[in-house]
Motif scaffolding. Structure first.
Motif, PDB file in Angstrom:
ATOM      1  N   THR A   1       0.827  -1.204   0.000  1.00 29.95           N
ATOM      2  CA  THR A   1       0.000   0.000   0.000  1.00 29.95           C
ATOM      3  C   THR A   1       0.861   1.253   0.000  1.00 29.95           C
ATOM      4  OG1 THR A   1      -1.714  -1.182   1.230  1.00 29.95           O
ATOM      5  CG2 THR A   1      -1.872   1.212   1.168  1.00 29.95           C
TER       6      THR A   1
ATOM      7  N   ILE B   1       0.821  -2.842   4.354  1.00 29.66           N
ATOM      8  CA  ILE B   1      -0.525  -2.977   3.787  1.00 29.66           C
ATOM      9  C   ILE B   1      -1.525  -2.272   4.687  1.00 29.66           C
ATOM     10  CG2 ILE B   1      -2.399  -4.625   3.330  1.00 29.66           C
ATOM     11  CD1 ILE B   1      -0.304  -6.576   2.345  1.00 29.66           C
TER      12      ILE B   1
ATOM     13  N   ASP C   1      -6.812   0.662   1.283  1.00 26.50           N
ATOM     14  CA  ASP C   1      -6.667   1.591   0.165  1.00 26.50           C
ATOM     15  C   ASP C   1      -7.230   0.906  -1.074  1.00 26.50           C
ATOM     16  OD1 ASP C   1      -5.985   3.931  -1.068  1.00 26.50           O
ATOM     17  OD2 ASP C   1      -3.857   3.481  -1.284  1.00 26.50           O
TER      18      ASP C   1
ATOM     19  N   ASN D   1      -3.547   8.103   1.868  1.00 21.06           N
ATOM     20  CA  ASN D   1      -4.397   7.217   2.661  1.00 21.06           C
ATOM     21  C   ASN D   1      -4.151   7.506   4.139  1.00 21.06           C
ATOM     22  OD1 ASN D   1      -1.981   5.743   3.311  1.00 21.06           O
ATOM     23  ND2 ASN D   1      -2.220   4.609   1.407  1.00 21.06           N
TER      24      ASN D   1
END
Length: 429
Positions: free
Chosen positions: A46, A165, A168, A311
């Motif tokens: 991510t 991770i 997202d 994010n």
């Protein structure tokens, strides 16, 4: 077609395929005659995957290897995605390769294949370039996911890496961390080692299980003792130690503490390659020293900070940096967000910036219709009223550069597309 004509044609092509799969990209790989004879390191995650790609590439280059990289998105120039030894593909090579590829795509259309997507076109062009230039190794960054990502059509992998991770692109990858971890794990191959860096146990469990199913050796990034020795606005000097590796002083040309975590991943990945690619401790130190990744905690000019955080986890790291290292400055923010499911959390975090003075939301091409009104409302619901919609981002940047005081900082976050537009504005003067 000129280079500019080609770029316009490519960017107007739909970005991704509605029904993902490898039918078109594999047909293109077959048409261009790519033999998959260059070893591949494949990186998913991510946050941090692009940084890890470029750090490892820089280390390998310092060790004397010729390294091809494929990353996304680009900030200013589409050619940023395709590089050899950190040099973008030339405009001439880009133009010639696309003209060749166009003929292959026409032939596939006659055979009944769907039109290639933006990402498939760019990736096929990268493979054609690498096939011509013959690098010793290719390091690839996935686009969004892993399992169904276009880059996953390749199989000649010697290492896979999964960075941090988090939630997202949930509309594509799934609504839970386990679902996203499963998608990212899809880049793994049987008997090929995978390096994982994550602090969330449910993510680790998912990746471990996926690795066990295909007999992929599983390597977690072990804890490092990290100590910051010297820091300034442009760089960090730090040390890293664990029971296997010791690096007394590493200089990194970035202001973001989170890049130290990415360095841990890159170093672990390098040590997994040491049977095939020889390098020294000095190569690691030199490679990280030479690493640059524009738009990730970058002070692009005095008083303007760019960070592509888009994010929740990225925004948390950004706010932590501001509150720790810019505590004597008032903060003005340029912010956009493309994800309706994360904008609430991101704005809640941004409203905790201690010296936040004003927020500017640009009405730009990459924001959905009426999205700017939603963002302004969310800031106000969190008790922050000084939110302004602006029609001309360039006017704001030019004025702030002219009038900026030493105790002020303009921060631009929420989208790499926003960061790219601001870099372009500054480069154009």
């Amino acid at each position: 077609m000129t280079f500019e004509d080609i770029v316009n044609e490519i960017v107007e092509t739909p970005r991704f395929r509605k029904l993902p799969g490898f039918v078109v990209i594999k047909a293109l790989i077959r048409k261009i005659g790519y033999m998959e004879n260059i070893p591949v390191v494949h990186v998913a995650g991510t946050n941090g995957k692009g940084s890890v790609v470029m750090m490892m590439a820089s280390i390998l280059q310092s060790a004397g290897y010729k390294v091809g990289t494929f990353t996304s998105p680009h900030l200013v120039d589409i050619r940023e995605r395709i590089r050899i030894n950190n040099q973008m593909i030339s405009k001439d090579a880009f133009t010639k390769i696309y003209r060749r590829l166009y003929k292959y795509m026409e032939a596939l259309a006659l055979e009944g294949y769907e039109k290639a997507s933006f990402f498939e076109i760019i990736f096929a062009m990268a493979l054609m370039y690498f096939d011509k230039e013959k690098p010793d190794i290719i390091i690839l960054e996935t686009g969004i996911g892993g399992r169904l990502d276009t880059t996953n059509a390749l199989n000649n992998k010697i290492l896979t890496i999964i960075t941090n991770i988090s939630l997202d692109h949930t509309q594509i990858l799934g609504e839970t961390l386990q679902a996203i971890a499963y998608e990212k794990s899809g880049i793994m191959r049987s008997n090929i080692p995978v390096v994982l860096y994550n602090t969330i146990e449910e993510v680790n469990d998912t990746v471990r299980s996926a690795a066990a199913e295909i007999n992929a050796p599983y390597v977690e990034v072990l804890p490092f003792d990290a100590e910051i020795i010297v820091r300034n606005q442009e760089s960090i000097d730090f040390s890293l130690r664990n029971k296997y590796y010791e690096y007394e002083t590493i200089h990194m040309n970035t202001a973001g503490d989170y890049q130290i975590d990415n360095a841990k991943i890159a170093i672990t990945g390098m040590h997994m390659l040491q049977q095939q690619f020889k390098f020294t401790k000095s190569d690691v130190i030199e490679g990280i020293n030479n690493f640059k990744w524009l738009g990730r905690m970058t002070y692009i000019t005095p008083g303007i900070l760019l960070d592509g955080a888009h994010n929740k986890e990225g925004i948390e790291a950004f706010v932590n940096h501001i509150d720790r290292h810019e505590k004597h400055k008032t903060i003005d923010l340029v912010f956009v967000c493309m994800d309706d499911k994360q904008d609430i959390e991101m704005i809640e975090i941004l409203c905790n910036i201690k010296r936040l003075r004003s927020v500017f939301i640009p009405r730009e091409k990459y924001i959905k219709a009426q999205k700017e009104e939603r963002l302004r409302l969310l800031f106000r619901q969190n008790g922050f009223e000084n939110v302004y919609l602006i029609d001309q981002l360039k006017d704001l940047i030019v004025k702030r550069r002219k009038d900026m005081k030493d105790d002020q900082l303009l921060c631009c976050v929420g989208s790499l597309y926003l960061v790219g537009d601001i870099i372009k504005i500054i480069e154009e003067g």
